[in-house]
Design a protein around this motif. Sequence first.
Motif, mmCIF file in Angstrom:
data_model
loop_
_atom_site.group_PDB
_atom_site.id
_atom_site.type_symbol
_atom_site.label_atom_id
_atom_site.label_comp_id
_atom_site.label_asym_id
_atom_site.label_seq_id
_atom_site.Cartn_x
_atom_site.Cartn_y
_atom_site.Cartn_z
ATOM 1 N N THR A 1 16.029 71.606 81.466
ATOM 2 C CA THR A 1 16.511 70.739 82.534
ATOM 3 C C THR A 1 17.832 71.224 83.112
ATOM 4 O O THR A 1 18.593 70.448 83.676
ATOM 5 C CB THR A 1 16.681 69.305 82.008
ATOM 6 N N PHE A 2 18.087 72.518 82.989
ATOM 7 C CA PHE A 2 19.358 73.080 83.457
ATOM 8 C C PHE A 2 19.643 72.697 84.892
ATOM 9 O O PHE A 2 20.770 72.356 85.246
ATOM 10 C CB PHE A 2 19.331 74.601 83.304
ATOM 11 N N GLY A 3 18.624 72.726 85.720
ATOM 12 C CA GLY A 3 18.833 72.453 87.133
ATOM 13 C C GLY A 3 19.357 71.058 87.420
ATOM 14 O O GLY A 3 19.945 70.810 88.476
ATOM 15 N N SER A 4 19.147 70.130 86.514
ATOM 16 C CA SER A 4 19.581 68.750 86.707
ATOM 17 C C SER A 4 21.059 68.537 86.417
ATOM 18 O O SER A 4 21.583 67.449 86.653
ATOM 19 C CB SER A 4 18.767 67.814 85.807
ATOM 20 N N TYR A 5 21.700 69.558 85.892
ATOM 21 C CA TYR A 5 23.100 69.433 85.499
ATOM 22 C C TYR A 5 24.013 69.997 86.573
ATOM 23 O O TYR A 5 23.793 71.104 87.069
ATOM 24 C CB TYR A 5 23.368 70.177 84.197
ATOM 25 N N ALA A 6 25.048 69.249 86.900
ATOM 26 C CA ALA A 6 26.160 69.825 87.642
ATOM 27 C C ALA A 6 26.952 70.684 86.651
ATOM 28 O O ALA A 6 27.119 70.313 85.491
ATOM 29 C CB ALA A 6 27.053 68.742 88.221
ATOM 30 N N MET A 7 27.411 71.823 87.122
ATOM 31 C CA MET A 7 28.100 72.766 86.239
ATOM 32 C C MET A 7 29.533 72.973 86.701
ATOM 33 O O MET A 7 29.817 72.990 87.906
ATOM 34 C CB MET A 7 27.373 74.112 86.242
ATOM 35 N N GLY A 8 30.405 73.140 85.735
ATOM 36 C CA GLY A 8 31.806 73.371 86.060
ATOM 37 C C GLY A 8 32.383 74.509 85.251
ATOM 38 O O GLY A 8 31.901 74.833 84.166
ATOM 39 N N TRP A 9 33.391 75.120 85.813
ATOM 40 C CA TRP A 9 34.221 76.095 85.100
ATOM 41 C C TRP A 9 35.615 75.482 84.954
ATOM 42 O O TRP A 9 36.156 74.917 85.906
ATOM 43 C CB TRP A 9 34.323 77.406 85.854
ATOM 44 N N PHE A 10 36.157 75.628 83.769
ATOM 45 C CA PHE A 10 37.499 75.160 83.453
ATOM 46 C C PHE A 10 38.245 76.301 82.771
ATOM 47 O O PHE A 10 37.639 77.264 82.314
ATOM 48 C CB PHE A 10 37.440 73.952 82.513
#
Length: 128
Positions: free
Chosen positions: A28-37
């Motif tokens: 379900t990777f596509g369902s996640y918003a992704m961030g870099w910190f």
Amino acid sequence: QVQLVESGGGLVQTGGSLRLSCAASGRTFGSYAMGWFRQAPGKEREFVAAISGSGDSTTYTRYADSVKGRFTISRDNAKNTVYLQMNSLKPEDTAVYYCAAKYSTSVFTIRAGIMDYWGQGTQVTVSS
């Protein structure tokens, strides 16, 4: 459950470029918003960039002011991977960079305190 593994960090001179990758497990990777910190020694973890998940018809991105115009976040859902292209690097970009995932949320609400999953981090060092 989502596992995140970052790669691509290293040592680069001022003005150089690096591309970080974050490989995710799970269907379900596509369902996640992704961030870099990122987190520099003695400093709090700070937001760098975020990209929306597939729930949005349009792909949205957001950047910290300090990296706007130099960094680009992108994702390849077929490869379960999110990228951070970093250009014109400065010594102040030196930090451990982390990717993180948040299920089904707007990219505009992404912040460190709400993320569901984190990677282990990759070191980026920019020499002057």
